[in-house]
Structures are given as structure tokens and as C-alpha cells.
Enzyme design. Structure first.
Site, PDB file in Angstrom:
ATOM      1  N   CYS A 273       1.535  -9.694  -6.239  1.00 53.51           N
ATOM      2  CA  CYS A 273       1.889  -8.382  -5.678  1.00 53.51           C
ATOM      3  C   CYS A 273       2.224  -7.328  -6.723  1.00 53.51           C
ATOM      4  O   CYS A 273       1.533  -6.323  -6.830  1.00 53.51           O
ATOM      5  CB  CYS A 273       3.074  -8.533  -4.741  1.00 53.51           C
ATOM      6  SG  CYS A 273       2.710  -9.581  -3.338  1.00 53.51           S
TER       7      CYS A 273
HETATM    8  N1  LIG Z   1       2.027 -14.117  -1.939  1.00 57.24           N
HETATM    9  C1  LIG Z   1       2.999 -13.268  -1.730  1.00 57.24           C
HETATM   10  O1  LIG Z   1       4.130 -13.483  -2.164  1.00 57.24           O
HETATM   11  C2  LIG Z   1       2.779 -11.979  -0.943  1.00 57.24           C
HETATM   12  C3  LIG Z   1       3.898 -11.242  -0.534  1.00 57.24           C
HETATM   13  C4  LIG Z   1       3.725 -10.085   0.219  1.00 57.24           C
HETATM   14  C5  LIG Z   1       2.441  -9.659   0.517  1.00 57.24           C
HETATM   15  N2  LIG Z   1       1.346 -10.374   0.083  1.00 57.24           N
HETATM   16  C6  LIG Z   1       0.031  -9.877   0.450  1.00 57.24           C
HETATM   17  O2  LIG Z   1      -0.488 -10.693   1.492  1.00 57.24           O
HETATM   18  C7  LIG Z   1      -1.906 -10.835   1.381  1.00 57.24           C
HETATM   19  C8  LIG Z   1      -2.273 -12.309   1.352  1.00 57.24           C
HETATM   20  O3  LIG Z   1      -1.725 -12.895   0.188  1.00 57.24           O
HETATM   21  P1  LIG Z   1      -1.517 -14.453   0.027  1.00 57.24           P
HETATM   22  O4  LIG Z   1      -0.633 -14.617  -1.169  1.00 57.24           O
HETATM   23  O5  LIG Z   1      -1.100 -15.090   1.317  1.00 57.24           O
HETATM   24  O6  LIG Z   1      -3.024 -14.925  -0.298  1.00 57.24           O
HETATM   25  P2  LIG Z   1      -3.572 -16.421  -0.434  1.00 57.24           P
HETATM   26  O7  LIG Z   1      -4.670 -16.377  -1.433  1.00 57.24           O
HETATM   27  O8  LIG Z   1      -2.430 -17.376  -0.628  1.00 57.24           O
HETATM   28  O9  LIG Z   1      -4.187 -16.754   0.997  1.00 57.24           O
HETATM   29  C9  LIG Z   1      -5.250 -16.074   1.553  1.00 57.24           C
HETATM   30  C10 LIG Z   1      -6.040 -17.020   2.441  1.00 57.24           C
HETATM   31  O10 LIG Z   1      -7.028 -16.217   3.108  1.00 57.24           O
HETATM   32  C11 LIG Z   1      -8.216 -16.984   3.215  1.00 57.24           C
HETATM   33  N3  LIG Z   1      -9.330 -16.047   3.451  1.00 57.24           N
HETATM   34  C12 LIG Z   1      -9.905 -15.184   2.580  1.00 57.24           C
HETATM   35  N4  LIG Z   1     -10.852 -14.447   3.198  1.00 57.24           N
HETATM   36  C13 LIG Z   1     -10.868 -14.847   4.488  1.00 57.24           C
HETATM   37  C14 LIG Z   1     -11.622 -14.447   5.629  1.00 57.24           C
HETATM   38  N5  LIG Z   1     -12.528 -13.466   5.562  1.00 57.24           N
HETATM   39  N6  LIG Z   1     -11.398 -15.074   6.795  1.00 57.24           N
HETATM   40  C15 LIG Z   1     -10.473 -16.072   6.867  1.00 57.24           C
HETATM   41  N7  LIG Z   1      -9.717 -16.487   5.838  1.00 57.24           N
HETATM   42  C16 LIG Z   1      -9.914 -15.869   4.653  1.00 57.24           C
HETATM   43  C17 LIG Z   1      -8.277 -17.736   1.905  1.00 57.24           C
HETATM   44  O11 LIG Z   1      -9.112 -18.879   2.003  1.00 57.24           O
HETATM   45  C18 LIG Z   1      -6.800 -18.100   1.687  1.00 57.24           C
HETATM   46  O12 LIG Z   1      -6.468 -19.366   2.221  1.00 57.24           O
HETATM   47  C19 LIG Z   1      -2.286 -10.056   0.123  1.00 57.24           C
HETATM   48  O13 LIG Z   1      -2.671  -8.767   0.477  1.00 57.24           O
HETATM   49  C20 LIG Z   1      -0.988  -9.988  -0.660  1.00 57.24           C
HETATM   50  O14 LIG Z   1      -0.951  -8.852  -1.496  1.00 57.24           O
HETATM   51  C21 LIG Z   1       1.491 -11.548  -0.621  1.00 57.24           C
END
Ligand SMILES: NC(=O)c1ccc[n+]([C@@H]2O[C@H](COP(=O)([O-])OP(=O)(O)OC[C@H]3O[C@@H](n4cnc5c(N)ncnc54)[C@H](O)[C@@H]3O)[C@@H](O)[C@H]2O)c1
Length: 442
Positions: A273
Site C-alpha cells: 500500500c
Molecule cells: N494487503 C493489505 O494490507 C491491503 C490493505 C488495504 C488495502 N489493500 C488493497 O486491497 C487490494 C487487494 O490487495 P491484497 O493485498 O488483498 O492482494 P492479494 O494479492 O493478496 O490478493 C488478490 C487476490 O485477487 C486474485 N485476483 C486477481 N485478479 C482477479 C480477478 N480478475 N478475478 C478474481 N480474482 C482475482 C488473486 O489471485 C489474489 O488471490 C489492493 O488494491 C490493495 O492496495 C491491501
């Protein structure tokens, strides 16, 4: 439509589809599935993730497998890679990645792909919520047209909102459920319906007037951190030149009961992030002919910190007439922050590459990251034996995991660089009191 939709989403039996079962999506699945009347269908393109959830396992550290298994056995949670099943859902939350491209521009391809899947299955009355962090305008400019190409209208036939996730991996106090959640719709009705639904499994909802306000709120939060971390990192560089102990200064400043918020210096920014999200705003503002100067400056300073740490390793080795070239350097911790297994954007990778470029033999120990791949090679965590510690020419604390015995590290290492102030924070006796708190031994 509005009153009946609000009633349906706040009290009726709802199937919630969660697209993307990662750090954000899986905790959300579990919290929502625990609420009365909500069944969760998790959707992910990775079959391994789907199979694991269906087998009752959690691949996310903060989510206990026992909880996934319980919800599975009660029939409240199911996972699938079949995106056409979005049609079975009353509400859909999108939690897909939003990385940067190689040129550090937003890569919204995952949002686009997820939106196409949702549009292909869109049903009248569905609530669609984007949770992935993105630049202001994403929900209205990218998602809305794709969904309205079905012929249905937002605020009338379906509801569309942005509600940013605030999950802080590894935080024992603040989790998805008890962290207030901001939500803004593309129409006022959308906001109302979205907030009414999320209130069933989030303790406090914070509705704002538009999707753009919610999008900018999330980026402000992360830019606030990036800029303040940039400020303390620059203060660390300044203190080092002045021969002043930066941690002493920060602790003293933090005694002010108002108007100061404590941030601590370190080896650089990490995680999915804070190093990434502010660049989404910069990119958007460039399209509006405005340069986001705070973002650029903080990013520049934070990106220099791995080089600063490597400079400290060089200085520490120099004290015993050694060069970086040919020295064995052990990195303690490669995750981007303490007590988690997430390595995304970790400054440890930069430190590793910089040391290797100077000819050091680098190994690492991380109790949470047993192995990782970098540039087509696999690196494995070495056990933290007495031999490993004492044979290294220099040890560098990059991540201050709480399970490491820093007293032992201090005792056995020949030279010790502490980029996190972990040794002092652990209350260990015999830590040199002087301006160079970065080089604890050497
Ligand atoms: N990790 C954090 O601490 C955090 C905190 C706040 C916000 N965010 C935001 O949340 C969002 C997700 O982050 P994350 O850390 O959970 O990502 P991540 O990589 O852990 O998980 C994303 C998942 O989405 C799946 N995916 C990708 N494209 C897809 C599609 N078209 N259809 C279905 N599944 C799909 C992937 O296979 C993966 O399992 C990002 O925008 C991030 O900036 C993350």
C-alpha cells in the site's frame, strides 16, 4: 426501490461474492460469513487458493484456518474460480490487486478484468463495491461505464460504491470488523444501500458523499504515512550528519501531548500500500496538469534508505578493516514489517541487491519467510544458529520480528547494524549509547 433495497440488504438473506481472496478478500469473507443471514461465495482466479479455502485452510496469516473450516462446515463459505457464479450473488465486493507498472504508473488491469466478470453476470438489484485502492475517479470512470453497458443504470437497477479496505496485516487490535469503514457511492442511493449492507458485519460505517471522496480518503491516509515516514527518515539522515541520536530526538518530541504524532525511521517503505498508493494519485494529478510534490519528495527520501543502511554496513565492516566485497552479510528479516510474512515491496530486497552488487555474500534469516524467489533464483532462510551468527562478518536487522532473541544476536555477531532500533527497544544491556545507534556493534 431504495427503501426495499435498503431493507433487503440490511435484514434479508444475502449472498455476498468476494472477488480476490488475498490479504484483504479472505478476512472480509470470514467477517461477512460470521454475520447472520450472509453467505459468502469467494471468487479467485487461482485454483490453488480456491481449493485451499474449500478444504478449510487459510493462506493468510491473520485468518485462522479453524475459522475457515468452521464456516465451510456450516455451509456459510464457499470458494470458486467460476466467475459466472457472480450471477448468484446479491452483493459483490472486489478485492483484487492494484500494483504499479514497471514505469510506476497504475496497473488497473486486475480491476478491469474483475469488472468485466461482474458486468457479464450483472443482475438487477445487485450491489457492487470496489475495495481495491485506486486513484479518485476509478469507480466512476472505469467501472460505471462497463457496468452500464449492460443497459442497467446505477442507482436505479444496480448499486455501485467504493469502500476502501483498511486492513493492517499483523495488527492484533484493529481488524476488518472493528476498523471504521468509509463508503461512497456513485449516487447517494448507492451510498445508502452500500452502508446499510456493510453495517451488518462492520462495527462502524463512515458514509461520504461520493465514490471519489472515498477514493481520495484512502489515498490521503496512505500518503499521510508515506510523507511522515519520509520526514522521519530525512530526520534520521540529518541526525546522522549532526551526530545526534534520531530515536532519542523522536522519543523526546513524542512527549508533547498534542500536535505531534510519532513515526520511526527504518530501512525504507514496504508493503502493497504505502509505497504504491500515493503514485496512483500522482498519476491521476499528472493527467490534470498538477504535480504532487509531497508524494514525489517522500518517495525519493524513502527510496534512499536502503542505500543509507548499506552505507552503515560498509562503515561497520570498515571498522574491522573489511570490505563489503567478499564479506558474509546476514540479513535478519526480509518481510516488510514485523511479525508478518508479506515481502511485497520490502526494502530488504533492495538492501540484498545493493550488497550483492558490491560483492557481498548475502544470506537471510526470517522466521516468517522460509523461502522466496527473486530474479529467477530461490533464496531460503538459514537457521539462526550460533555458527550462522558468529560466522557472518556483519548482521543487519532489517525487520524487527519479535520472536528473535536480539540479546543473542548482539552477543554472537561480529558487527551488527540495526535499521529498526530493535536491540535498544528490546531493552538489552550494553548497547552503545552514542549518536550511531544504527551500528550497534562493529
Ligand atoms: N494487503 C493489505 O494490507 C491491503 C490493505 C488495504 C488495502 N489493500 C488493497 O486491497 C487490494 C487487494 O490487495 P491484497 O493485498 O488483498 O492482494 P492479494 O494479492 O493478496 O490478493 C488478490 C487476490 O485477487 C486474485 N485476483 C486477481 N485478479 C482477479 C480477478 N480478475 N478475478 C478474481 N480474482 C482475482 C488473486 O489471485 C489474489 O488471490 C489492493 O488494491 C490493495 O492496495 C491491501
Amino acid at each position: 426501490m431504495t427503501t426495499s433495497a435498503i431493507e433487503r440488504f440490511s435484514t434479508g438473506d444475502i449472498t455476498l461474492g468476494i472477488v480476490g481472496l488475498g490479504y484483504v478478500g479472505l478476512p472480509l469473507c470470514v467477517d461477512a460469513a460470521q454475520a447472520k443471514g450472509i453467505k459468502v461465495l469467494g471468487l479467485d482466479l487461482k485454483q490453488s487458493v480456491v481449493d485451499s479455502v474449500n478444504a478449510g485452510h487459510s493462506h493468510i496469516q491473520d485468518v485462522p484456518s479453524t475459522e475457515v473450516a468452521r464456516l465451510r462446515s456450516e455451509g456459510r463459505l464457499e470458494a470458486t474460480s467460476d466467475m459466472s457464479r457472480l450471477a448468484e450473488c446479491d452483493a459483490v465486493s472486489i478485492c483484487v490487486p492494484t500494483p504499479l507498472s514497471k514505469t510506476r504508473d497504475p496497473d488497473v488491469s486486475f480491476i478491469l478484468a474483475a469488472t468485466e466478470s461482474v458486468a457479464a453476470a450483472l443482475q438487477p438489484g445487485q450491489l457492487i463495491v470496489l475495495e481495491s485502492t485506486s486513484y479518485p475517479g476509478t469507480t466512476r470512470e472505469i467501472m460505471l461505464p462497463a457496468l452500464e453497458r449492460t443497459g442497467m443504470r446505477a442507482g436505479e437497477d444496480f448499486f455501485l460504491c467504493f469502500s476502501p479496505e483498511r486492513v493492517d496485516p499483523g495488527n492484533p487490535t484493529w481488524q476488518t470488523k472493528n476498523t471504521p469503514k468509509v463508503i461512497g457511492g456513485v449516487t447517494p442511493v448507492c451510498s445508502e444501500v452500500g452502508a446499510a449492507f456493510y453495517e451488518r458485519f462492520i462495527d462502524t460505517m463512515v458514509p461520504v458523499s461520493s465514490a471519489e471522496a472515498a477514493e481520495l480518503t484512502k489515498i490521503l491516509e496512505n500518503t499521510f504515512r508515506a510523507v511522515n515516514i519520509g520526514l522521519v527518515n530525512e530526520t534520521a539522515i540529518i541526525s546522522d550528519r549532526l551526530g545526534v541520536d534520531v530515536w532519542e530526538v523522536i522519543d523526546a518530541a513524542a512527549t508533547k501531548p498534542f500536535g505531534f504524532m510519532k513515526f520511526t525511521p527504518g530501512p525504507g517503505l514496504g508493503g502493497h500500500c504505502i509505497p504504491v498508493d500515493p503514485h496512483y494519485l500522482s498519476w491521476k494529478m499528472r493527467t490534470l496538469n498538477y504535480k504532487t510534490r509531497f508524494v514525489e519528495l517522500a518517495s525519493e527520501i524513502n527510496a534512499e534508505m536502503p542505500l543509507f543502511v548499506v552505507g552503515k554496513v560498509r562503515q561497520a565492516l570498515n571498522r574491522s578493516r573489511k570490505a563489503v566485497n567478499g564479506s558474509r552479510v546476514l540479513l535478519l528479516g526480509v518481510a516488510y514489517k514485523r511479525d508478518i510474512d508479506d515481502m511485497r515491496e520490502s526494502p530488504a530486497l533492495d538492501i540484498l541487491k545493493l550488497l550483492e552488487a558490491d560483492g557481498a555474500e548475502v544470506s537471510y534469516h526470517d522466521p516468517f519467510v522460509t523461502a522466496f524467489k527473486e530474479d529467477d533464483r530461490e533464496l531460503e532462510s538459514v537457521p539462526l544458529t550460533d555458527e550462522v551468527l558468529s560466522e557472518a562478518d556483519a548482521v543487519v536487522i532489517v525487520t524487527d520480528h519479535t520472536t528473535v532473541d536480539y540479546g543473542r544476536v548482539l552477543r554472537l555477531s561480529k558487527a551488527l547494524v540495526d535499521a529498526r532500533h530493535a536491540v535498544k527497544a528490546a531493552g538489552i544491556e550494553g548497547v552503545p549509547v552514542g549518536p550511531d545507534r544504527w551500528i550497534v556493534k562493529g
